[in-house]
Design an enzyme around this catalytic site. Structure first.
Site, PDB file in Angstrom:
ATOM      1  CB  CYS A  53      -4.176   4.269  -7.122  1.00  0.00           C
ATOM      2  SG  CYS A  53      -5.377   3.053  -7.717  1.00  0.00           S
ATOM      3  CG  ASP A  60      -2.281   4.297  -3.119  1.00  0.00           C
ATOM      4  OD1 ASP A  60      -3.388   4.625  -2.676  1.00  0.00           O
ATOM      5  OD2 ASP A  60      -2.135   3.590  -4.129  1.00  0.00           O
TER       6      ASP A  60
END
Length: 155
Positions: A53, A60
């Site tokens: 992120c 992620d």
């Protein structure tokens, strides 16, 4: 063209290769398509794709499915693996990662057609799926469904 000639110039296959530090530093390699006179679909699935992120630095996770109908070039799979792995230290939103991967492949391979499905796992309770394709699939080529179920949570 002989089989050994299409592999000439590959620099990452067949030996230990360091993970690139960024997608920009990653080298996607290609080889001549020995079946360029036939329209067919190639699929790569990366069920453990990771990036960061850009705001929090938290990881992620996504399941990527890349389908393409090659033209004159095939992507060398180890270079693709290293390219995808280079996103592990790369901060970008889901949409940017997914479309960047697609555009880089299109720029390198000039395929007849390409699509990518980025099936991102939830962060903050919201899964984000990102889809990109270069246009309509070529007629007469079997393009199977990507086969990744939509996120259903625990229900």
């Amino acid at each position: 063209m002989t089989e050994e000639n299409i592999y000439t110039g590959l620099t990452q296959l067949g030996g230990q290769t360091e993970m690139p530090q960024s997608p920009e530093a990653a080298q996607l390699e290609r080889v001549s398509n020995p079946q360029a006179d036939v329209a067919y679909c190639v699929r790569f699935a990366a069920p453990e794709f990771t990036s960061l992120c850009p705001m929090t630095g938290q990881p992620d996770f996504a399941h990527l499915v890349i389908d393409y109908v090659p033209g004159d070039w095939l992507v060398e799979s180890k270079s693709l693996k290293l390219f995808l792995g280079s996103f592990r230290n790369h901060g970008a939103f889901h949409e940017d990662c997914t479309v960047t991967i697609a555009r880089r492949l299109v720029d390198t391979l000039a395929p007849q057609w390409l699509r990518i499905g980025g099936y991102w796992y939830p962060r903050g309770g919201i899964p984000i799926d990102v889809f990109y394709q270069t246009g309509p699939a070529p007629e007469g080529v079997w393009i199977p469904e990507q086969g990744v179920a939509p996120y259903r949570g625990r229900g």
